[in-house]
Motif scaffolding. Sequence first.
Motif, PDB file in Angstrom:
ATOM      1  N   ARG A  10      47.406  39.744  51.715  1.00  0.00           N
ATOM      2  CA  ARG A  10      46.692  38.947  50.814  1.00  0.00           C
ATOM      3  C   ARG A  10      47.062  37.321  51.351  1.00  0.00           C
ATOM      4  O   ARG A  10      46.367  36.626  51.059  1.00  0.00           O
ATOM      5  N   CYS A  11      48.488  37.330  51.337  1.00  0.00           N
ATOM      6  CA  CYS A  11      48.691  35.831  51.872  1.00  0.00           C
ATOM      7  C   CYS A  11      48.020  35.608  53.074  1.00  0.00           C
ATOM      8  O   CYS A  11      47.683  34.300  52.992  1.00  0.00           O
ATOM      9  N   ILE A  59      44.580  34.107  52.396  1.00  0.00           N
ATOM     10  CA  ILE A  59      44.749  32.869  51.685  1.00  0.00           C
ATOM     11  C   ILE A  59      45.164  31.670  52.635  1.00  0.00           C
ATOM     12  O   ILE A  59      44.686  30.635  52.687  1.00  0.00           O
ATOM     13  N   TRP A  94      49.206  33.566  45.717  1.00  0.00           N
ATOM     14  CA  TRP A  94      49.944  34.215  46.783  1.00  0.00           C
ATOM     15  C   TRP A  94      51.369  34.112  46.797  1.00  0.00           C
ATOM     16  O   TRP A  94      52.302  34.997  47.304  1.00  0.00           O
ATOM     17  N   GLY A  96      53.519  37.400  47.128  1.00  0.00           N
ATOM     18  CA  GLY A  96      54.071  37.682  48.232  1.00  0.00           C
ATOM     19  C   GLY A  96      55.471  37.564  48.373  1.00  0.00           C
ATOM     20  O   GLY A  96      56.183  38.359  48.810  1.00  0.00           O
ATOM     21  N   ASP A  98      45.937  36.390  40.249  1.00  0.00           N
ATOM     22  CA  ASP A  98      45.443  37.339  41.339  1.00  0.00           C
ATOM     23  C   ASP A  98      44.816  38.533  40.824  1.00  0.00           C
ATOM     24  O   ASP A  98      44.132  39.311  41.402  1.00  0.00           O
TER      25      ASP A  98
END
Lengths: 94, 563
Positions: free
Chosen positions: B146-147, B150, B203, B207, B487
Amino acid sequence: MTETRPNDHAPEKDGGKRYWLDDMRNVYKLFWALVVLCGLLLLSDAFYEKHVVFEFEHWFGFFGLFGFFVSFALVLTARELRKILMRGEDYYDR
Amino acid sequence: MIAEFPPGLLLIGGAVLVPFLKGNLRSAYSLILPLLGILQLTTFEPGSFGAMAAFGFEQTHVRIDKLSLLFGYIFYIAAVLGVLFAWHNDDALEKSTALVYVGAAIGATFAGDLITLFFYWELAAIAAVFLIWAARTDRSFRAGFRCLLIYMVSGVLLLSGAAMYANATGSVAFNNIGLESPGGIFILLAFGIKCAFPLLHNWLQDGYPEASVTGTVFLSAFTTKLAVYALARGFAGTEVLIWIGVAMTAFPIFYAVIENDLRRVLAYSLNNQLGFMVAGVGIGSALAINGAVSHAFAHIIYKALLFMTMGAVLFRTGTAKGSELGGLYKTMPWTTGFCIVGGASISAFPLFSGFVTKSMILTAVAEEGYVIPFLVLLFASAGVFHHSGIKIPFFAFFAHDSGKRPKEAPFNMLLAMGLAAFLCIAIGVYPQPLYALLPFPVDYAPYTTTHVVTTLQLLVFSGLAFAVLQRTGLYPPELRSTVLDFDFSYRWLAPRIIGWIMALGGRAWTAMTGGVLLLLNGLIARIFRTHGPHGILARTWPTGSMALWAAALLALSLAFYFQ
């Protein structure tokens, strides 16, 4: 109030060792010391010349009272937010 | 020779050797590189080197001024602290990735143009994702992905913004850009994603807490502060940043109060601290910029310290959840003490580092006459004490006794925490060396009676509110939970919307193909009726009737012909 009571399930292997903070009376002492400290800080406003920018900063005890009430409001608001935002720990993993 | 070597490449190139070393030698080598880096920075004079021309533009690989030097120093200091803390961890992937990550952040700091900046910006992003993956858990793998997505958006925005900017101005030099410049908004958003602007922030909380005990300490220092540096360089005095910064200080603290994972609480408070810096950059005066960048300097140390203490707790107990901790002060007294120093520093108590830096930002905001931002920052200052200064140490080390009796943290961790705690106090007590490093001359005295008394009032009364809420049982207990943040939109909502669209599309497709099939089937059936084996057109006609018809036609044509 259960989450603030220390030593509520101290392990046997500790040999029953009691720490100073395990005694609730000492915790109360700390609490009252904090109250006294707040009182002194509030009063100290009378003993110096404030060099600040805005008018409201000059009000007696502004910073103390502001700090107290916004913190109180912060926690209570966050508590209410839990009702909307809190889900199970595995929410995204299901 | 070391003087003209790009400072970032020292670590990036050096990381190549890490997998070939082992144990203490590997750790010692990882420590020597940033120390060499610091040594190199002390030889730097303002100016630039490494000029080259590529893509038709003049580029400057290394630009040295007070702003880039300040961030260079603190990034190396953070690397030293991180390596010490991770000394025991003999993971080649994490160690080499961390060095590349630090090197990329430092390279970006010294980049004199947008193309070089972009190159290091992307390298730092990829290294950060690998650092999250180095935890090697399923959760870290997903969060890292996901990080990555982004971060890539940030990279694309930076590149497109830089292209527009270069196209319009004919230069890629990275100086003050401003929102009015062509491409300015794209570059601002690229920086804003990495700086965790509101709604672009998740993020960070998603993260960082998924990285390993030692990985998070590295992560906490670089990506977001690199973005603060980039904002200070490119967007100082952009007014909208004041409001963005103010929003950033306020809204994460509500989450920090109810979040259970204490490393995630720290990620929220990191976001809140970035808000102070962004607001300072938005004000843009000499005092405000000094405040913003010095706050970044102090913040990197105390935030690393706080992540180290929670890392040590996670390392020893296997959890960083408030609901499962408590009473650890009994067996981890040093870690407890260091955590309190970190908490006092982030809360900006007098004599701790946050006080001498954050007060500059608050003073600058007041002097420029921004009433509402000032009040929100004051609220956020009380709030940060509440959740980082009190909640973190309280629920981990005090509160109810969890019955856990872990060993004290290992020596290398204590050493790293001790060093960070020492720096927090040293900067707080004697800020002059830090002030001397700031980009503008400092004409500011943090220790006036007004500053000290008003700050103490704000903080101690905030502490009293916590104590009263605890005693009355109003304080929300730590619960095992997930708290929905933005999120939710891409981890829950978007997959469901896409799923719904796919299902709907699937049904529409079935319906459509079904209808067409029905039509076709009808047509085929009709043709079959007439042309099929039993169809009227397929019947065998007697040859006699054909001869008769042919005779009739011939007779008819004869009749016409002879008329």
